[in-house]
Design an enzyme around this catalytic site. Structure first.
Site: not given
Length: 91
Positions: A7, A47
């Protein structure tokens, strides 16, 4: 490892082209690291920001994972170009 989730996000400048370039570079690095960590049958989630280069990365994932999908969480703002690439069942 069975699963790697990245992320990661760079510090944004507010200049779209610069921010996208930094994000795709970080996503590619995360992908390369995950290939060293994720065992056969494992999965990754990375991500990214929607951009032209993302398609190239998605094609790379398809060479290593049985199933690849783009995923946008429901909590993501409608104006955001944030996206996740999910790769399941590494070859």
């Amino acid at each position: 490892m069975d699963v790697v989730v990245s992320d990661a996000s760079p510090r944004f400048t507010g200049v779209r082209d610069v921010d996208i370039s930094r994000q795709i570079e970080l996503t590619e690095k995360s992908y390369n690291i995950s290939l060293k960590l994720v065992k056969r049958g494992g999965s990754i989630m990375l991500k990214a920001l929607e951009c032209r280069e993302l398609q190239l990365l998605e094609e790379q994932l398809r060479t290593s994972f049985n199933y690849v999908k783009r995923f946008i969480p429901s909590a993501t703002r409608k104006t955001s170009s944030e996206i996740y690439l999910v790769g399941l069942k590494r070859y």
